[in-house]
Design an enzyme around this catalytic site. Structure first.
Site, mmCIF file in Angstrom:
data_model
loop_
_atom_site.group_PDB
_atom_site.id
_atom_site.type_symbol
_atom_site.label_atom_id
_atom_site.label_comp_id
_atom_site.label_asym_id
_atom_site.label_seq_id
_atom_site.Cartn_x
_atom_site.Cartn_y
_atom_site.Cartn_z
ATOM 1 N N SER A 7 0.797 -1.227 0.000
ATOM 2 C CA SER A 7 0.000 0.000 0.000
ATOM 3 C C SER A 7 0.829 1.278 0.000
ATOM 4 O O SER A 7 0.336 2.324 -0.404
ATOM 5 C CB SER A 7 -0.921 0.010 1.213
ATOM 6 O OG SER A 7 -0.160 -0.066 2.405
ATOM 7 N N HIS A 35 -5.436 -3.359 -2.719
ATOM 8 C CA HIS A 35 -5.063 -2.310 -3.683
ATOM 9 C C HIS A 35 -5.029 -2.811 -5.115
ATOM 10 O O HIS A 35 -4.743 -2.045 -6.033
ATOM 11 C CB HIS A 35 -3.703 -1.713 -3.294
ATOM 12 C CG HIS A 35 -3.774 -1.030 -1.969
ATOM 13 N ND1 HIS A 35 -4.240 0.249 -1.818
ATOM 14 C CD2 HIS A 35 -3.510 -1.494 -0.718
ATOM 15 C CE1 HIS A 35 -4.237 0.568 -0.534
ATOM 16 N NE2 HIS A 35 -3.796 -0.466 0.154
ATOM 17 N N LYS A 66 -11.819 0.552 -2.221
ATOM 18 C CA LYS A 66 -10.809 1.267 -3.014
ATOM 19 C C LYS A 66 -11.289 1.350 -4.468
ATOM 20 O O LYS A 66 -12.096 2.216 -4.763
ATOM 21 C CB LYS A 66 -9.454 0.620 -2.813
ATOM 22 C CG LYS A 66 -9.067 0.682 -1.310
ATOM 23 C CD LYS A 66 -7.670 0.283 -1.036
ATOM 24 C CE LYS A 66 -7.416 0.103 0.457
ATOM 25 N NZ LYS A 66 -7.604 1.324 1.259
HETATM 26 C C1 LIG Z 1 -3.616 -3.737 2.412
HETATM 27 C C2 LIG Z 1 -4.911 -3.249 2.976
HETATM 28 N N1 LIG Z 1 -5.823 -4.142 3.372
HETATM 29 C C3 LIG Z 1 -7.009 -3.739 3.870
HETATM 30 C C4 LIG Z 1 -7.315 -2.402 3.995
HETATM 31 C C5 LIG Z 1 -8.605 -2.025 4.639
HETATM 32 O O1 LIG Z 1 -9.556 -1.596 3.800
HETATM 33 P P1 LIG Z 1 -10.819 -0.845 4.408
HETATM 34 O O2 LIG Z 1 -10.376 0.557 4.691
HETATM 35 O O3 LIG Z 1 -11.844 -0.924 3.349
HETATM 36 O O4 LIG Z 1 -11.219 -1.560 5.658
HETATM 37 C C6 LIG Z 1 -6.395 -1.450 3.587
HETATM 38 C C7 LIG Z 1 -6.644 -0.029 3.666
HETATM 39 O O5 LIG Z 1 -7.139 0.826 3.930
HETATM 40 C C8 LIG Z 1 -5.149 -1.868 3.077
HETATM 41 O O6 LIG Z 1 -4.223 -0.977 2.695
#
Ligand SMILES: Cc1ncc(COP(=O)(O)O)c(C=O)c1O
Length: 217
Positions: A7, A35, A66
């Site tokens: 990320s 991502h 995302k």
């Molecule tokens: C690698 C990764 N997994 C999961 C998430 C979590 O997603 P969410 O914000 O929709 O819970 C994120 C980021 O925000 C992330 O960067």
């Protein structure tokens, strides 16, 4: 357990090697495609699809928040695993389900991912153009090979100053400091979407070119 696309640095995990290790040692491999969903793979299923390792990955998780522009997430795996999670995952059992409007938005977004593959092609081309432009100006973009493009500056103060200066140009490029990155590896995190235009990319490059003249700190 790994992200497929990291990320902060915008680089990829060596999924083929990890899948091979998992097979050799009879281990399970879990991959977070947060991502990569909607951006990589012929069908937009992510880096596992793109690198042909879907069969060697036992658990895939991702988010609807995302590329899909909604909220919530998913776990994909064997029927036994999903059955176990539905019955045992506390956060699943004891939380209110996401509103149906969010599920409907995510379903619609999946239609777009499947029906409009040129969007991810264009996004990846723009990201390549951005990386090339940054590298021409001498910025360190690390190992990024995706729509997440870091400009690695190192120093936290300089990073936050740059981020604020870009914001003054109407460009939202967050500065990232520890603990999100290791000490000494502070970066500007550029995250492109399909909706950014070539002109947007050029505007960012022009604004960064001005920053290059600023003295450190
Ligand atoms: C690698 C990764 N997994 C999961 C998430 C979590 O997603 P969410 O914000 O929709 O819970 C994120 C980021 O925000 C992330 O960067």
């Amino acid at each position: 357990m790994t992200d497929s696309l990291f990320s902060m640095d915008g680089d990829f995990a060596p999924l083929a090697e990890l899948a091979e290790l998992a097979e050799r040692y009879d281990a399970m491999l879990m991959v977070d495609e947060a991502h990569a969903t909607g951006v990589f793979g012929r069908l937009g299923r992510g880096v596992c699809e793109e690198s042909g390792v879907e069969r060697g990955v036992h658990i895939r998780v991702g988010t609807l928040s995302k590329a899909l522009g909604s909220m919530g997430g998913f776990v994909a795996g064997s029927a036994a695993l999903i059955d176990w999670l539905v019955n045992r995952a506390r956060s699943y059992i004891f939380s209110t389900a996401p509103p149906e409007a969010l599920a409907a938005a995510a379903l619609k977004a999946l239609d777009v991912v499947l029906g409009d593959p040129h969007r991810r092609t264009l996004l990846r081309q723009r990201a390549a153009m951005l990386r090339a432009g940054l590298q021409r100006q001498g910025w360190n973009t690390g190992r990024s090979n995706s729509q997440i493009v870091p400009v690695i500056l190192g120093d936290p103060q300089r990073t936050m100053d740059f981020s604020r200066a870009l914001q003054d140009h109407g460009l939202f490029v967050p500065g990232i400091r520890p603990p999100a990155v290791p000490p000494g590896e502070c970066l500007l995190r550029i995250s492109l979407s399909y909706l950014h235009s070539d002109e947007d990319v050029q505007r960012l490059l022009d604004a960064l070119a001005q920053q290059a003249d600023r003295p450190p700190g």
